[in-house]
Design a protein around this motif. Sequence first.
Motif, short mmCIF file in Angstrom:
data_model
loop_
_atom_site.label_atom_id
_atom_site.label_comp_id
_atom_site.label_asym_id
_atom_site.label_seq_id
_atom_site.Cartn_x
_atom_site.Cartn_y
_atom_site.Cartn_z
N VAL A 86 0.84 -1.21 0.00
CA VAL A 86 0.00 0.00 0.00
C VAL A 86 0.87 1.26 0.00
N GLU A 87 2.04 1.17 0.62
CA GLU A 87 2.95 2.32 0.61
C GLU A 87 3.36 2.67 -0.81
N GLU A 88 3.68 1.65 -1.60
CA GLU A 88 4.04 1.88 -3.00
C GLU A 88 2.83 2.38 -3.79
N GLY A 89 1.68 1.82 -3.51
CA GLY A 89 0.48 2.22 -4.24
C GLY A 89 0.07 3.65 -3.98
N ALA A 90 0.33 4.14 -2.78
CA ALA A 90 -0.10 5.49 -2.40
C ALA A 90 0.91 6.57 -2.76
N GLU A 91 2.14 6.20 -2.98
CA GLU A 91 3.22 7.19 -3.07
C GLU A 91 3.01 8.22 -4.18
N THR A 92 2.61 7.77 -5.37
CA THR A 92 2.43 8.72 -6.47
C THR A 92 1.25 9.65 -6.22
N ALA A 93 0.20 9.14 -5.60
CA ALA A 93 -0.94 9.99 -5.26
C ALA A 93 -0.52 11.11 -4.33
N VAL A 94 0.28 10.78 -3.32
CA VAL A 94 0.74 11.80 -2.38
C VAL A 94 1.66 12.80 -3.08
N TRP A 95 2.50 12.31 -3.96
CA TRP A 95 3.36 13.19 -4.76
C TRP A 95 2.52 14.19 -5.56
N LEU A 96 1.44 13.73 -6.15
CA LEU A 96 0.57 14.62 -6.91
C LEU A 96 -0.14 15.61 -6.00
N CYS A 97 -0.44 15.20 -4.78
CA CYS A 97 -1.05 16.12 -3.82
C CYS A 97 -0.10 17.25 -3.43
N MET A 98 1.18 16.94 -3.36
CA MET A 98 2.15 17.86 -2.78
C MET A 98 2.97 18.63 -3.81
N THR A 99 2.93 18.22 -5.06
CA THR A 99 3.83 18.83 -6.05
C THR A 99 3.55 20.32 -6.24
N ASN A 100 4.63 21.05 -6.49
CA ASN A 100 4.53 22.46 -6.87
C ASN A 100 4.94 22.69 -8.32
N ASP A 101 5.13 21.61 -9.05
CA ASP A 101 5.49 21.70 -10.46
C ASP A 101 4.22 21.94 -11.27
N LYS A 102 4.08 23.14 -11.82
CA LYS A 102 2.85 23.53 -12.52
C LYS A 102 2.67 22.81 -13.85
N GLN A 103 3.69 22.08 -14.30
CA GLN A 103 3.57 21.32 -15.55
C GLN A 103 2.95 19.95 -15.33
N ILE A 104 2.82 19.56 -14.09
CA ILE A 104 2.22 18.26 -13.78
C ILE A 104 0.72 18.45 -13.69
N ARG A 105 0.04 18.33 -14.81
CA ARG A 105 -1.39 18.61 -14.84
C ARG A 105 -2.04 17.90 -16.03
N GLY A 106 -3.27 17.41 -15.78
CA GLY A 106 -4.07 16.85 -16.85
C GLY A 106 -3.57 15.54 -17.41
N LYS A 107 -2.88 14.74 -16.58
CA LYS A 107 -2.30 13.49 -17.09
C LYS A 107 -2.58 12.34 -16.12
N LEU A 108 -2.32 11.15 -16.61
CA LEU A 108 -2.41 9.93 -15.81
C LEU A 108 -0.98 9.49 -15.48
N TYR A 109 -0.73 9.22 -14.18
CA TYR A 109 0.62 8.89 -13.74
C TYR A 109 0.67 7.52 -13.06
N LYS A 110 1.85 6.91 -13.16
CA LYS A 110 2.19 5.73 -12.36
C LYS A 110 3.66 5.84 -11.99
N ASP A 111 3.97 5.65 -10.73
CA ASP A 111 5.35 5.75 -10.25
C ASP A 111 6.00 7.06 -10.70
N ARG A 112 5.25 8.13 -10.61
CA ARG A 112 5.69 9.50 -10.94
C ARG A 112 6.02 9.70 -12.41
N GLY A 113 5.67 8.74 -13.24
CA GLY A 113 5.85 8.88 -14.67
C GLY A 113 4.52 8.88 -15.38
N VAL A 114 4.47 9.51 -16.55
CA VAL A 114 3.21 9.56 -17.31
C VAL A 114 2.88 8.16 -17.82
#
Length: 236
Positions: free
Chosen positions: A205-233
């Motif tokens: 579950v830690e691995e499964g949740a990690e990218t979701a939390v990254w998306l919650c916390m990111t300040n990179d304005k280019q990370i938008r409107g995409k589907l991600y897995k393991d922080r990759g598109v």
Amino acid sequence: MSKKVALVTGANRGIGLEICRQLIARDIHVVMACRNLEKVQKAQSKLAAQLPNALAKTSLVQLDMTCDEDFQTLEKTWCQEGIDILVNNAGISRAVTDTVVTESEENARLTLETNFWGAWRLSRMCIDAMKAKGYGRIVNISSGHGTYAKLDRYNPGYRISKLALNGLTKMFDDEVKDYEDILVNAMTPGWVRTHLGGLRAERSVEEGAETAVWLCMTNDKQIRGKLYKDRGVFPW
């Protein structure tokens, strides 16, 4: 700046509970939503045993994704006050071995209402306050099984609900295209050892949740409107 507030649905177990844990550890106040208040109270107690001040950093709400009254109560309270981060995690899968021909309409409708309509409704409820603040994060917990590359005839209600959730992600991204600090994304956690994924699943579950939390916390304005897995598109 005041502490940010996150609303996480399906927060009582699995990926939802782990997302809550990781957000609390990052000093986010988490509104834990679940259709059964007793279950989410037990989940809160579990977090309190793991993290200092978890009780002070969490609030509990009852939210059945099929209950109008629960949505109305939530809208009048937390959504009006302003949710900074929305994680649409609540989901069910009721017809794994059924096909597009054999799955019952009852199962398919309930799955769509929980996995898709509820996420749409919550996103609409939260988006105005996000626009007013000029800040927001919406993270939709999707699935590789809801991508065109992996569509087949099995478990249609679930697959269609996630396919629709992916489309909703793109549409809300377009809705906030003029707000550079409101980011809407989807993610697939992979095959995770949860009640839904089963004990044979390959990921924690830690691995499964990690990218979701990254998306919650990111300040990179280019990370938008995409589907991600393991922080990759990940391809739609």
